[in-house]
Design a protein around this motif. Structure first.
Motif, PDB file in Angstrom:
ATOM      1  N   ASN A  29       0.809  -1.223   0.000  1.00 17.63           N
ATOM      2  CA  ASN A  29       0.000   0.000   0.000  1.00 17.63           C
ATOM      3  C   ASN A  29       0.844   1.274   0.000  1.00 17.63           C
ATOM      4  OD1 ASN A  29      -2.467  -1.394   0.178  1.00 17.63           O
ATOM      5  ND2 ASN A  29      -2.232  -1.616   2.393  1.00 17.63           N
ATOM      6  N   VAL A  30       2.120   1.155   0.396  1.00 17.25           N
ATOM      7  CA  VAL A  30       2.933   2.369   0.585  1.00 17.25           C
ATOM      8  C   VAL A  30       3.186   3.146  -0.719  1.00 17.25           C
ATOM      9  CG1 VAL A  30       5.167   3.263   1.360  1.00 17.25           C
ATOM     10  CG2 VAL A  30       3.954   1.585   2.753  1.00 17.25           C
ATOM     11  N   PRO A  31       3.738   2.512  -1.763  1.00 12.82           N
ATOM     12  CA  PRO A  31       4.029   3.296  -2.969  1.00 12.82           C
ATOM     13  C   PRO A  31       2.777   3.884  -3.606  1.00 12.82           C
ATOM     14  CG  PRO A  31       5.060   1.112  -3.088  1.00 12.82           C
ATOM     15  CD  PRO A  31       4.162   1.100  -1.899  1.00 12.82           C
ATOM     16  N   ALA A  32       1.712   3.070  -3.705  1.00 13.21           N
ATOM     17  CA  ALA A  32       0.494   3.541  -4.367  1.00 13.21           C
ATOM     18  C   ALA A  32      -0.138   4.677  -3.578  1.00 13.21           C
ATOM     19  CB  ALA A  32      -0.489   2.389  -4.498  1.00 13.21           C
ATOM     20  N   GLY A  33      -0.060   4.607  -2.265  1.00  9.99           N
ATOM     21  CA  GLY A  33      -0.687   5.634  -1.428  1.00  9.99           C
ATOM     22  C   GLY A  33       0.174   6.877  -1.313  1.00  9.99           C
ATOM     23  N   PHE A  34       1.108   6.846  -0.389  1.00 10.90           N
ATOM     24  CA  PHE A  34       1.875   8.042  -0.036  1.00 10.90           C
ATOM     25  C   PHE A  34       2.626   8.674  -1.207  1.00 10.90           C
ATOM     26  CE2 PHE A  34       2.098   6.045   4.374  1.00 10.90           C
ATOM     27  CZ  PHE A  34       1.178   6.927   4.907  1.00 10.90           C
ATOM     28  N   ILE A  35       3.316   7.845  -1.994  1.00  5.72           N
ATOM     29  CA  ILE A  35       4.210   8.397  -3.020  1.00  5.72           C
ATOM     30  C   ILE A  35       3.418   9.118  -4.099  1.00  5.72           C
ATOM     31  CG2 ILE A  35       5.829   7.750  -4.858  1.00  5.72           C
ATOM     32  CD1 ILE A  35       7.013   5.709  -3.004  1.00  5.72           C
ATOM     33  N   GLU A  36       2.348   8.460  -4.557  1.00  9.29           N
ATOM     34  CA  GLU A  36       1.537   9.049  -5.610  1.00  9.29           C
ATOM     35  C   GLU A  36       0.845  10.330  -5.123  1.00  9.29           C
ATOM     36  OE1 GLU A  36       1.718   8.439  -8.543  1.00  9.29           O
ATOM     37  OE2 GLU A  36      -0.056   9.436  -9.359  1.00  9.29           O
ATOM     38  N   LYS A  37       0.362  10.305  -3.886  1.00  6.14           N
ATOM     39  CA  LYS A  37      -0.344  11.480  -3.356  1.00  6.14           C
ATOM     40  C   LYS A  37       0.619  12.663  -3.186  1.00  6.14           C
ATOM     41  CE  LYS A  37      -3.890   8.822  -0.969  1.00  6.14           C
ATOM     42  NZ  LYS A  37      -4.230   8.275   0.348  1.00  6.14           N
ATOM     43  N   ARG A  38       1.837  12.377  -2.721  1.00 10.18           N
ATOM     44  CA  ARG A  38       2.811  13.464  -2.571  1.00 10.18           C
ATOM     45  C   ARG A  38       3.137  14.077  -3.930  1.00 10.18           C
ATOM     46  NH1 ARG A  38       7.965  14.242  -3.831  1.00 10.18           N
ATOM     47  NH2 ARG A  38       9.128  15.825  -2.692  1.00 10.18           N
ATOM     48  N   ARG A  39       3.311  13.204  -4.936  1.00  8.01           N
ATOM     49  CA  ARG A  39       3.664  13.686  -6.266  1.00  8.01           C
ATOM     50  C   ARG A  39       2.597  14.665  -6.775  1.00  8.01           C
ATOM     51  NH1 ARG A  39       2.551  12.937 -11.221  1.00  8.01           N
ATOM     52  NH2 ARG A  39       0.963  11.369 -10.808  1.00  8.01           N
ATOM     53  N   LYS A  40       1.335  14.291  -6.590  1.00 11.65           N
ATOM     54  CA  LYS A  40       0.240  15.156  -7.064  1.00 11.65           C
ATOM     55  C   LYS A  40       0.204  16.478  -6.299  1.00 11.65           C
ATOM     56  CE  LYS A  40      -2.894  11.655  -8.845  1.00 11.65           C
ATOM     57  NZ  LYS A  40      -3.870  10.687  -8.358  1.00 11.65           N
ATOM     58  N   ALA A  41       0.391  16.404  -4.971  1.00  9.69           N
ATOM     59  CA  ALA A  41       0.350  17.622  -4.155  1.00  9.69           C
ATOM     60  C   ALA A  41       1.474  18.571  -4.558  1.00  9.69           C
ATOM     61  CB  ALA A  41       0.461  17.266  -2.679  1.00  9.69           C
ATOM     62  N   ARG A  42       2.633  18.013  -4.862  1.00 10.29           N
ATOM     63  CA  ARG A  42       3.783  18.828  -5.243  1.00 10.29           C
ATOM     64  C   ARG A  42       3.510  19.507  -6.593  1.00 10.29           C
ATOM     65  NH1 ARG A  42       8.810  17.412  -8.046  1.00 10.29           N
ATOM     66  NH2 ARG A  42      10.312  19.041  -7.525  1.00 10.29           N
ATOM     67  N   GLU A  43       2.896  18.754  -7.507  1.00 10.51           N
ATOM     68  CA  GLU A  43       2.582  19.317  -8.823  1.00 10.51           C
ATOM     69  C   GLU A  43       1.647  20.508  -8.724  1.00 10.51           C
ATOM     70  OE1 GLU A  43       0.963  16.376 -11.446  1.00 10.51           O
ATOM     71  OE2 GLU A  43       2.959  15.517 -11.794  1.00 10.51           O
ATOM     72  N   LYS A  44       0.730  20.469  -7.742  1.00  8.50           N
ATOM     73  CA  LYS A  44      -0.267  21.539  -7.621  1.00  8.50           C
ATOM     74  C   LYS A  44       0.294  22.810  -7.000  1.00  8.50           C
ATOM     75  CE  LYS A  44      -3.868  18.788  -6.144  1.00  8.50           C
ATOM     76  NZ  LYS A  44      -5.087  18.615  -5.385  1.00  8.50           N
ATOM     77  N   LEU A  45       1.509  22.757  -6.458  1.00  8.08           N
ATOM     78  CA  LEU A  45       2.083  23.950  -5.823  1.00  8.08           C
ATOM     79  C   LEU A  45       3.431  24.265  -6.472  1.00  8.08           C
ATOM     80  CD1 LEU A  45       1.562  25.993  -3.492  1.00  8.08           C
ATOM     81  CD2 LEU A  45       3.073  24.589  -2.105  1.00  8.08           C
ATOM     82  N   PRO A  46       3.424  25.177  -7.451  1.00 11.45           N
ATOM     83  CA  PRO A  46       4.665  25.450  -8.188  1.00 11.45           C
ATOM     84  C   PRO A  46       5.806  25.933  -7.290  1.00 11.45           C
ATOM     85  CG  PRO A  46       2.784  26.580  -9.188  1.00 11.45           C
ATOM     86  CD  PRO A  46       2.292  25.967  -7.916  1.00 11.45           C
ATOM     87  N   GLU A  47       5.445  26.542  -6.148  1.00 11.88           N
ATOM     88  CA  GLU A  47       6.477  27.092  -5.259  1.00 11.88           C
ATOM     89  C   GLU A  47       7.073  26.046  -4.323  1.00 11.88           C
ATOM     90  OE1 GLU A  47       3.385  28.282  -5.558  1.00 11.88           O
ATOM     91  OE2 GLU A  47       3.443  30.404  -6.100  1.00 11.88           O
ATOM     92  N   PHE A  48       6.668  24.778  -4.477  1.00  7.17           N
ATOM     93  CA  PHE A  48       7.032  23.753  -3.489  1.00  7.17           C
ATOM     94  C   PHE A  48       8.536  23.718  -3.193  1.00  7.17           C
ATOM     95  CE2 PHE A  48       7.847  19.374  -2.040  1.00  7.17           C
ATOM     96  CZ  PHE A  48       6.916  19.270  -1.034  1.00  7.17           C
ATOM     97  N   ASP A  49       9.357  23.653  -4.234  1.00 10.68           N
ATOM     98  CA  ASP A  49      10.801  23.512  -4.003  1.00 10.68           C
ATOM     99  C   ASP A  49      11.424  24.789  -3.430  1.00 10.68           C
ATOM    100  OD1 ASP A  49      10.900  20.858  -4.626  1.00 10.68           O
ATOM    101  OD2 ASP A  49      11.288  21.202  -6.751  1.00 10.68           O
ATOM    102  N   ALA A  50      10.885  25.933  -3.836  1.00  9.99           N
ATOM    103  CA  ALA A  50      11.386  27.193  -3.267  1.00  9.99           C
ATOM    104  C   ALA A  50      11.047  27.271  -1.781  1.00  9.99           C
ATOM    105  CB  ALA A  50      10.786  28.382  -4.016  1.00  9.99           C
ATOM    106  N   LEU A  51       9.868  26.744  -1.411  1.00 14.89           N
ATOM    107  CA  LEU A  51       9.480  26.713   0.003  1.00 14.89           C
ATOM    108  C   LEU A  51      10.410  25.796   0.798  1.00 14.89           C
ATOM    109  CD1 LEU A  51       5.606  26.560  -0.412  1.00 14.89           C
ATOM    110  CD2 LEU A  51       6.846  28.358   0.795  1.00 14.89           C
ATOM    111  N   ARG A  52      10.879  24.725   0.158  1.00 16.26           N
ATOM    112  CA  ARG A  52      11.811  23.818   0.841  1.00 16.26           C
ATOM    113  C   ARG A  52      13.108  24.558   1.192  1.00 16.26           C
ATOM    114  NH1 ARG A  52      12.542  18.985  -3.126  1.00 16.26           N
ATOM    115  NH2 ARG A  52      13.700  17.996  -1.446  1.00 16.26           N
TER     116      ARG A  52
END
Lengths: 474, 227
Positions: A29-52
């Motif tokens: 359940n781990v890759p399908a759940g957490f990894i995919e959801k994080r990828r989508k959330a990151r895509e929706k916030l263009p500033e994600f890496d700058a915030l990091r």
């Protein structure tokens, strides 16, 4: 009873984990759940890496001034009517919590999810003191029934399947009708809700963790989805916050920047359902909320990480992204790591907290693929720090004799390039010769672990050095 | 060792590790400046939009996390919106709320004569609570509620159904906007006892990562936007 670390037996734990069918099923359940959801959330916030980058800088600044921010924080907590308890060790924490409970003649303590509580084994200490600890986060409640430790820092029961949980509920909640339907997860969630509701209302003291502490206002933050943390801190007479010294940030604005990364990195949500800012106890005229507010501030070895090669680890916000993306964690789950913090963050933190003698195997539990650092919202150089631990393990002669002698043989040749070239050339030809017509080796000395599950492909063509020399010549 | 002695020991060890001493005035000035200025960091472009668009974004984001949202033109329309919502969900015509001025001033008797009104903090048997949010944050569809007699905190978590009223003029872009609002109302370096940021109803993914609503807090979150 207080659980003992089993990090020393990491290798044995891994073998058991790989052979555990239930665990292997749950881990899918781990890759399908957490990894995919994080990828989508990151895509929706263009500033994600700058915030990091900003989050990293906020924490670096805070750590450089940690003594002063802690003083500011303490002043604000006291001004809002709360109490700060400074603790050096797990024993100090447990003693402080038990003293607060005794003062209020508490018989039961409801708990929000707290990794610090796991680190100090608070439940065992409360049990011994005759006080009932009640875990209220669903995952924590499930593992408390099973007398297990969490296998993930944000999803404590991720190693379990629904049918196992159903069996636990049937075995524990024996006053409910035996023929009740528990066929889907929503039935299980409802049953836990009904049972814990009464516990919330009867509780005398509520213990929560803290995702962040704010120096500006003396505020503690919890981030949850279930609402259990909020019932824990708003219904009982006393709210006790368990936190470690590195949870501090300077301002509400700094907290907001880090919170934009936390849920996205962990569960892949844009924001968790509940982000709660607590500042002191009930005010004049407040009709609800705790009458006392205590913050337990624990060091437990963290000041020793300041100013050294492991300081960056103190930026960690416990989102769990490094666990979710780690091929080793995905294969063996959290329990194999043998202590409270699993995965890459655990491999760096655990030797700092319980010693490299106890946990020296953990920094070796890495393929150095670098995904942990790639996804870390706080840009912690986890592989680099695992390398530091490997060096220390080697220096302290904790590395097994076989690896040490292998490394010295390799070092002997590596320091003599001409000899190295001849030797690798000979080794290659020999391997090719042994492999026969199909170019594969079914068994290979010193590599039994590899050849047990697959054949070793024999080297083809010439050595890298020979090819390199040829290419430069051409 | 006593707690003050432990405090001293931890701080001294920290200062040694950081290679600084306690009366370092430059470091203190840096810390004071950062706290007093509380400068915002990077603000995502998503919420830096016109107010009308912020309201639309708030609604869209709240619905994305399974809140339900309804609009009413004026405060006067709130009681009817509540009765209608309770009817649609087959819930009893009964709510509990605090001493909030806006909620207290609504024409309950005239518009919803059959609605039972209870006051004060949440009781275990309550099915529906009603609160007023001080703000709605467009960025993530997040409601902001503050503790106190007006909107007791337990109303946010104990009942299974949570209805929250927010004025459209209080919908804003980001978390940072809310800190500025609270500083204006409560003063610098001061917050109400509890600030709750709420995005959708309670949920859990603890069983095989399947999302189930209504873990311990409300199963349903219904937002009424006024204006």
């Amino acid at each position: 009873m207080k659980p003992q670390p089993t990090s020393r037996n990491f290798k044995r734990n891994v073998v058991e984990a790989l052979d555990n069918e239930q665990l292997q099923r749950a881990l899918t359940n781990v890759p399908a759940g957490f990894i995919e959801k994080r990828r989508k959330a990151r895509e929706k916030l263009p500033e994600f890496d700058a915030l990091r980058d900003q989050a990293r800088d906020i924490k670096n600044h805070t750590l450089r001034h940690l003594d002063l921010y802690l003083e500011e924080y303490e002043t604000q907590v006291t001004a809002s009517g709360g109490h700060v308890h400074w603790c050096e060790t797990p024993e100090d924490v447990n003693a402080a919590v038990i003293e607060i409970c005794r003062k209020h003649s508490a018989r039961s303590v409801t708990k929000g999810k707290s990794m610090v509580s796991e680190e100090v084994h608070l439940n065992a200490a409360l049990d011994e003191a005759g006080i009932e600890p009640v875990e209220t986060d669903l995952g924590e409640y499930i593992i408390q029934l099973r007398n297990e430790t969490p296998s993930h820092i944000i999803a404590p029961a991720v190693h379990l399947n629904r049918d196992q949980i159903e069996a636990d509920f049937r075995a524990t909640h024996t006053d409910l009708p035996a023929d009740r339907n528990l066929d889907d997860s929503s039935a299980l969630v409802n049953e836990a809700r009904q049972i814990l509701r009464k516990k919330f209302i009867d509780s005398d003291v509520g213990v929560t963790g803290a995702n962040l502490l704010i120096a500006e206002t003396g505020t503690s933050i919890i981030v949850t989805n279930e609402g259990n943390g909020d019932l824990t801190l708003s219904l009982p007479k006393v709210h006790v916050v368990l936190a470690t010294i590195e949870k501090l940030v300077p301002t509400l604005e700094d907290a907001s920047t880090i919170l934009r990364l936390l849920a996205r990195s962990g569960t892949g949500q844009e924001f968790s359902a509940y982000t709660t800012y607590s500042t002191g106890p009930r005010r004049d005229g407040d009709p609800d909320g705790p009458e006392e507010y205590h913050v337990i501030l624990l060091d437990n070895g963290r000041t020793n990480m300041l100013g050294g090669v492991f300081q960056d680890m103190l930026r960690c916000i416990r989102c769990g992204a490094c666990l979710n993306h780690c091929p080793v964690y995905q294969a063996v789950g959290g329990h194999a790591y043998g202590w409270v913090y699993p995965g890459p963050m655990g491999s760096v933190l655990t030797p700092s907290l319980i010693g490299v003698d106890e946990a020296g195997h953990l920094p070796n539990a890495s393929t150095f693929c670098g995904r942990c650092e790639e996804v870390c919202p706080m840009r912690i150089p986890l592989p680099k720090m695992m390398r530091h631990w490997r060096e220390r393990e080697f220096e302290r002669h904790l590395t097994p004799a076989m690896i040490r002698s292998g490394l010295s043989v390799w070092a002997f040749f590596a320091k003599r390039p001409a000899l190295y070239r001849v030797a690798t050339g000979v080794a290659m030809r020999l391997l090719k010769l042994w492999s026969g017509r199909d170019g594969k080796l079914e068994t290979l000395r010193f590599a039994g672990g590899w050849t047990k599950h697959r054949d070793f492909p024999a080297p083809q063509g010439s050595t890298f050095m020979a090819q390199w020399a040829k290419r430069r010549h051409d | 060792m006593t707690e003050p002695a432990k405090r001293q020991a931890i701080l001294e060890r920290m200062r040694r590790a950081l290679a600084v001493d306690a009366d370092d005035t430059a470091r203190r000035a840096t810390v004071t400046k950062r706290i007093t200025e509380h400068a915002p960091n990077l603000i995502p472009a998503r919420a830096r939009i016109a107010h009308k668009d912020q309201t639309a974004l708030f609604r869209q984001q709240a619905e994305a996390v399974q809140a339900t949202v309804t609009d009413v033109k004026t405060e006067e329309d709130v009681p009817e919106a509540i009765t209608e919502y309770l009817r649609s969900q087959n819930l009893p015509q009964s709510v509990r709320y605090g001493e909030d001025v806006l909620l207290n001033g609504l024409p309950w008797r005239a518009k919803s004569p059959t609605l039972e009104l209870n006051k004060g903090p949440a009781q275990p048997a309550d099915e529906v609570s009603l609160c007023r949010a001080i703000a709605g944050i467009a960025e993530t569809g997040t409601l902001v509620l503050t503790s106190g007699i007006d909107n007791p905190t337990t109303l946010n978590f104990l009942p299974e159904n949570h209805i929250v009223v927010v004025s459209a003029k209080h919908i804003t872009g980001t978390y940072e906007d809310v800190w500025q609002i609270l500083r204006k109302e409560y003063g610098e370096r001061t917050l109400p006892r509890t600030v709750n940021m709420i995005s959708g109803p309670s949920r859990t993914g603890d069983i095989e990562q399947r999302i189930e609503l209504g873990a311990h807090g409300p199963r349903r979150l219904h937002i009424i936007i006024i204006g």
